[in-house]
Motif scaffolding. Structure first.
Motif, PDB file in Angstrom:
ATOM      1  N   THR A 169      31.328 -27.399 -86.046  1.00 47.46           N
ATOM      2  CA  THR A 169      31.129 -25.990 -86.355  1.00 47.46           C
ATOM      3  C   THR A 169      31.378 -25.660 -87.828  1.00 47.46           C
ATOM      4  O   THR A 169      30.874 -24.669 -88.334  1.00 47.46           O
ATOM      5  N   TRP A 208      39.365 -32.049 -76.829  1.00 46.10           N
ATOM      6  CA  TRP A 208      38.824 -30.710 -76.659  1.00 46.10           C
ATOM      7  C   TRP A 208      38.245 -30.617 -75.273  1.00 46.10           C
ATOM      8  O   TRP A 208      37.998 -31.625 -74.617  1.00 46.10           O
ATOM      9  N   MET A 219      37.099 -22.224 -77.997  1.00 49.45           N
ATOM     10  CA  MET A 219      36.567 -21.323 -79.020  1.00 49.45           C
ATOM     11  C   MET A 219      35.687 -20.250 -78.380  1.00 49.45           C
ATOM     12  O   MET A 219      34.882 -19.632 -79.057  1.00 49.45           O
ATOM     13  N   CYS A 234      30.223 -21.459 -76.891  1.00 46.05           N
ATOM     14  CA  CYS A 234      29.607 -22.267 -77.947  1.00 46.05           C
ATOM     15  C   CYS A 234      28.274 -22.795 -77.443  1.00 46.05           C
ATOM     16  O   CYS A 234      27.982 -22.736 -76.248  1.00 46.05           O
ATOM     17  N   ILE A 259      29.203 -22.300 -82.829  1.00 44.45           N
ATOM     18  CA  ILE A 259      29.857 -21.169 -82.178  1.00 44.45           C
ATOM     19  C   ILE A 259      28.808 -20.086 -81.977  1.00 44.45           C
ATOM     20  O   ILE A 259      28.126 -19.700 -82.920  1.00 44.45           O
TER      21      ILE A 259
END
Length: 165
Positions: free
Chosen positions: A60, A85, A113, A116, A138
């Motif tokens: 990202t 992640w 996040m 995404c 993102i």
């Protein structure tokens, strides 16, 4: 006589082409889900075994354009901590090229996040699908883009100056 044989061959063959595409798409979906799970489980070898040796991961951040070996080095500390992640596909589209050896996809992901998008290219190597190129981004709602631009403007300006030299 030849025309009727051709029609018969097509009638018998065409339905199986769809089945083959469906099974290939299913295999790719299973591979991508296993790849994401390997990261969540901190399974370093399991994760990287699903990528080609010359695979690329684009993250990202604008500076994240990782060749496989560099991405392995960057990722190792995260995997060593016990959790890299955690991405879960909530929507995915898979497309297979005419040759049957190249495929591409896009997916929306539930991540730490928030929402995404991942997209990528797969190659078939020795009968197995492998991720050759993956791009993570993102997802930003259009109405929030102006705020995002303000947030990243200073760093982007510096990076653009460096890149334009």
């Amino acid at each position: 006589m030849k025309k009727s044989k051709l029609i018969l061959v097509l009638v018998l063959t065409v339905p199986f082409l769809g089945i083959s595409q469906d099974s290939e798409k299913s295999a790719i979906g299973i591979l991508l889900d296993a790849w994401h799970k390997a990261a969540a489980d901190a399974d370093y070898e399991g994760y990287f075994s699903k990528m080609t040796d010359d695979g690329i991961f684009i993250g990202t951040d604008a500076t994240e354009n990782w060749q496989n070996e560099d991405f392995r080095a960057f990722s190792k500390p995260y995997f060593d901590r016990g959790k890299a992640w955690d991405f879960t596909s909530v929507q995915r589209n898979i497309y297979i090229g005419d040759s049957g050896n190249i495929a591409w996809f896009d997916e929306l992901l539930d991540t730490q996040m928030e929402l995404c998008r991942g997209s990528g290219v797969l190659k078939k190597e020795n009968g197995q699908w492998k991720i050759a190129h993956y791009v993570l981004s993102i997802a930003v709602p259009n109405e929030n883009v102006a705020d995002l631009i303000k947030l990243k403007q200073k760093k982007d300006s510096i990076l653009l100056l460096q890149l334009k030299k």
